[in-house]
Every structure is written in C-alpha cells, then in structure tokens.
Write a protein that holds these residues in place. Structure first.
Motif, short mmCIF file in Angstrom:
data_model
loop_
_atom_site.label_atom_id
_atom_site.label_comp_id
_atom_site.label_asym_id
_atom_site.label_seq_id
_atom_site.Cartn_x
_atom_site.Cartn_y
_atom_site.Cartn_z
N GLN A 332 0.84 -1.21 0.00
CA GLN A 332 0.00 0.00 0.00
C GLN A 332 0.86 1.25 0.00
O GLN A 332 0.50 2.28 -0.58
N ARG A 333 2.02 1.16 0.62
CA ARG A 333 2.92 2.31 0.68
C ARG A 333 3.80 2.42 -0.55
O ARG A 333 4.03 3.51 -1.08
N VAL A 334 4.31 1.27 -1.04
CA VAL A 334 5.32 1.27 -2.10
C VAL A 334 4.74 1.02 -3.48
O VAL A 334 5.15 1.62 -4.47
N GLY A 335 3.78 0.11 -3.56
CA GLY A 335 3.22 -0.27 -4.85
C GLY A 335 3.06 -1.77 -4.94
O GLY A 335 3.81 -2.54 -4.32
N GLU A 336 2.11 -2.22 -5.70
CA GLU A 336 1.82 -3.64 -5.82
C GLU A 336 2.95 -4.42 -6.47
O GLU A 336 3.05 -5.63 -6.33
N GLU A 337 3.83 -3.73 -7.18
CA GLU A 337 4.93 -4.42 -7.87
C GLU A 337 6.04 -4.84 -6.92
O GLU A 337 6.94 -5.60 -7.30
N LEU A 338 6.03 -4.33 -5.69
CA LEU A 338 7.08 -4.66 -4.73
C LEU A 338 7.20 -6.17 -4.59
O LEU A 338 6.23 -6.87 -4.31
N ARG A 339 8.41 -6.69 -4.76
CA ARG A 339 8.64 -8.13 -4.65
C ARG A 339 8.94 -8.50 -3.21
O ARG A 339 9.83 -7.91 -2.58
N ILE A 340 8.21 -9.46 -2.68
CA ILE A 340 8.39 -9.90 -1.29
C ILE A 340 8.59 -11.41 -1.28
O ILE A 340 7.74 -12.16 -1.77
N ASP A 341 9.71 -11.85 -0.74
CA ASP A 341 10.01 -13.27 -0.60
C ASP A 341 9.81 -13.68 0.85
O ASP A 341 9.92 -12.85 1.77
N PHE A 342 9.57 -14.98 1.07
CA PHE A 342 9.33 -15.49 2.41
C PHE A 342 10.24 -16.69 2.70
O PHE A 342 10.48 -17.52 1.82
N VAL A 343 10.74 -16.77 3.92
CA VAL A 343 11.42 -17.97 4.41
C VAL A 343 10.86 -18.28 5.78
O VAL A 343 10.33 -17.39 6.46
N ALA A 344 10.97 -19.53 6.21
CA ALA A 344 10.41 -19.93 7.50
C ALA A 344 11.35 -20.89 8.21
O ALA A 344 12.15 -21.58 7.57
N GLY A 345 11.24 -20.94 9.52
CA GLY A 345 12.06 -21.85 10.31
C GLY A 345 13.54 -21.53 10.19
O GLY A 345 13.95 -20.37 10.21
N ALA A 346 14.33 -22.59 10.03
CA ALA A 346 15.79 -22.42 9.95
C ALA A 346 16.25 -21.93 8.57
O ALA A 346 17.42 -21.57 8.41
N ASP A 347 15.36 -21.92 7.59
CA ASP A 347 15.74 -21.47 6.25
C ASP A 347 16.06 -19.98 6.27
O ASP A 347 15.25 -19.18 6.76
N PHE A 348 17.22 -19.63 5.74
CA PHE A 348 17.64 -18.23 5.66
C PHE A 348 18.76 -18.16 4.64
O PHE A 348 19.74 -18.89 4.75
N PRO A 349 18.62 -17.33 3.61
CA PRO A 349 19.64 -17.32 2.55
C PRO A 349 21.00 -16.83 3.04
O PRO A 349 21.08 -15.94 3.89
N LYS A 350 22.05 -17.41 2.48
CA LYS A 350 23.40 -16.95 2.81
C LYS A 350 23.65 -15.57 2.23
O LYS A 350 24.33 -14.74 2.81
#
Length: 407
Positions: A332-350
C-alpha cells in the motif's frame, strides 16, 4: 499475530527451548559425540553406533543441569562427512553454529579437521571447550592432550564417555564459558517497576486458537507477574471500555503490532506504548539496528525486493501477519509491484545482498544467539534488517512514539 506458536497447560517448571543455553557437540564421525551427549544427559538421547555417520541430522535434547540450569544439547553430524549426502550433513552442522552458545569440540590428536573448526567457532564468538574423548582407548591420553594443546593453544579435557570419566569436568567448563550476560536479558527491560499497572491488548484471531495464548504473550505476562506488576488484559474491541473501567491510567500498554495505530489513538497520553514484537526485538536481537534499519522502508520502490523471515513453520492463515498483513501494508505504501520473498524456520539465505530490506518476526522460537547471527550476517553484507513490530510502527507513523527497552 506476531508469532503463532501457542501454549496450553504448560508446567511452571518448563522452559521454552529458545530460552535455554544451547550447547552443541562438534567433531568427526565416530568421535563419540553421541556417546558423550548421552553421558552428559544421563539418557539415551542420541543413537550410538560404531558405524561412522550414524548421526545424519542434529539431535536436540532439553535438560536441566545442576549449577547451569535449563540447557539444550545439540548432537551434530560429523564435520568430516563425505560425498553428496555428507556435504549436506556438514552444511547442517555448520548451520547449527548459528544458534550455539557454547561448543564442545571433540578432537583427534592430529587436529587436521579440528583446527579450521576452532577458528570458525571463535570467529563467530562461540566459546569452545576442547575434549579428548575415548581416553579408555588411548595408550597415553596425557601425551595426546599435550600434543593437542601445542597445536591449538588450548588444553583439552580428557574424557571417556563410555565410563563417565571427566564428564563432571565438562560441566564445570561449561559454567566457566557461560556468556557474561546469559540469563540477564529481560523482556520488559527498564519499562516497568514493581506496582506499575500494565494493560495487555491481545487480539484473539485464527492464529491464537481457542483456549490458548501465543508464547510471547505468556512469557511477557509471566515476567510482569514476577515483577509484581498488576496486569489487565483485553481484546482490541474492548480497549475503550477497559480504560474507562480503570481507576488510573496504565503505566504501560503492550499491544499486538497489527493494531498499533488503533491502540495509539485510544491510549491515555501518559501511558507508554509498545508491542510484544518490539519487546522481543530487544530481548532477542539488536534493537538499535532494527530501528535504524526501519528507515529503509522510506527508500523502497516498486522495483525493490524485501525478505520476510518467520521463525515458525506454520501453515499460512487467511490473516497471517507475515504473509498477508505486513506485505499488504508495504505494498500500500510502495506499490503492488514490490517483490516480497518469504522464508520460515531455519531457512535463511546466505546471500542477502539481493534484498533492500529483511524483516524478521519476533523470533520467540529462536534463541538470542540465532537471531544475532542473522543480524550480523545482514550487517556484514550491508543489508538493512528490522522486525515485524518496528516495521509496523514505522508504517503506522508512530515509531518515534513507542517505547523501547534498554538492551
């Protein structure tokens, strides 16, 4: 809600894993890690075998150790494992360092595999206790210990897990290696004193099943009671009625971050305001980095990329704060095109550099070491990182009006 783990009928003596001292055992395959963890816990916690590579995933065991308190022992796969599957196991062993408060490293006399791991653990500021295990099978354990000390600069403890030799020395070494601030962190910090009236605003939705409270609410409530603070609680729709029923304004109001703006507009001027997620931002992480990083939201564009990290691995719900509400506020603030990725638990990118901002949940399921490891990773890569509560306060325009605990 900010963290979805719920509790019910929890015994008073129990301690959540996230609040326990995390002690991990590292070493080569068949070095006796599993036997040693069984000797330390006094139970058959880990599978013991003469076949190298028996431990294929980290095994955890919660215990109470005399003089130390609540601990979580982690038995890791051997760091000398080989082949494609072996590489995956070593990767999991490496990942276990992110939440390790104290490392027990089992050594072989040549130290070829151990020296790089000692350096790695020390680089991560993890206290290390060297252990020369299987002393009952060595011709001259003392000479081997001297050799290890000459190579590493550290004197190992001589231990025989099979016969229980030296196990008590390990407990003493753990006590000596305890982080100086371990057990001193509090959720409320300096926000309240004995006798202060505190109001908890706790929306009860799909993420707090009937008859249950989520873990941050339970832990916060318990600490308030321990501090001898009178506590009132209500849902958001009953906030006005609750405030009118009170003879004095609350010293502090703690709310769920998703209703920050609503509560701010209704609260008495003299009452401090914070949220469970903001409290846990200081309790588990680096509150100063979180608040400084919130300004990155203002620099987001429709071409930006955001990573949202959940500590829990729950199934998404219709009004999930991490997967629905927070993304909605950002777009709503930035725009619908904003890309948002999700990780859960122990997963976390290096690699975090593809992201303009990382937003971590309150992390009630992680220990402080685990959260600080993620923050340090973000700092090293020059990536802004904040948490749910801080981000939602910023998006609501009240970040400068909420109360933050001293770390």
């Amino acid at each position: 809600m900010e963290n979805e783990t719920s509790v019910s009928n929890t015994p008073a003596a129990s301690t959540p894993a996230a609040n326990r001292l995390h002690i991990a055992l590292f070493g080569r395959r068949n070095s006796g890690k599993s036997s040693l963890i069984n000797a330390l816990t006094g139970q058959d916690t880990a599978l013991v075998s003469d076949t190298p590579g028996t431990t294929t995933d980290p095994v955890q065991k919660a215990m109470e150790l005399h003089g130390i308190g609540p601990c979580l022992f982690i038995d890791t796969p051997g760091f000398d494992d080989e082949g494609p599957l072996g590489a995956l196991r070593v990767e999991r062993t490496l990942k276990a360092t992110e939440k390790t408060d104290i490392a027990l490293l089992l050594c072989r006399p040549d130290m070829k595999e151990e020296l790089p791991w000692i350096a790695l653990l020390e680089e991560k500021n993890i206290p290390v206790v060297l252990i020369l295990n299987k002393a009952d099978l060595l011709d001259d354990p003392e000479a081997e210990a001297v050799h290890i000390e000459r190579l590493s600069g550290k004197r190992p403890l001589i231990v025989s897990a099979r016969y229980g030799q030296g196990v008590e020395h390990i407990r003493k070494a753990i006590l000596e290696k305890l982080p100086s601030d371990f057990g001193e962190q509090t959720i409320l910090g300096d926000l309240v004193n004995e006798g202060d009236l505190v109001l908890l605003v706790m929306p009860q939705d799909m993420q707090a099943p009937k008859g249950r409270l989520i873990l941050p609410q339970v832990q916060t409530l318990r600490e308030l009671l321990d501090r001898r603070c009178p506590v009132m609680s209500c849902t958001t729709d009953q906030l006005s009625a609750t405030l009118q029923a009170l003879r004095r304004a609350p010293k502090l109001i703690i709310t769920d971050s998703q209703v920050f703006k609503t509560v701010y507009e209704l609260k008495p001027k003299e009452s401090l305001l914070t949220s469970f997620s903001v409290l846990f931002a200081a309790y588990k992480g680096d509150i100063h980095y979180y608040t400084a990083s919130a300004s990155a939201i203002a620099r987001l564009t429709p071409a930006s990329r955001v990573l949202i990290a959940e500590a829990c691995t729950h199934a998404p719900l219709s009004e999930d704060i991490g997967k629905v509400k927070l993304p909605r506020m950002l777009r709503q603030r930035v725009g619908e095109e904003l890309r948002i990725d999700f990780v859960a638990g122990a997963d976390f990118p290096k690699e975090l550099t593809p992201y303009d901002l990382v937003i971590q949940c309150g992390a009630c399921m992680f220990n402080r070491k685990h959260v600080l490891s993620r923050i340090e990773q973000a700092k090293e890569q020059g990536v802004a990182m904040t948490n749910y509560g801080i981000a939602m306060a910023y998006l609501s325009g009240i970040l400068d009006k909420i109360s933050i605990t001293s770390p």
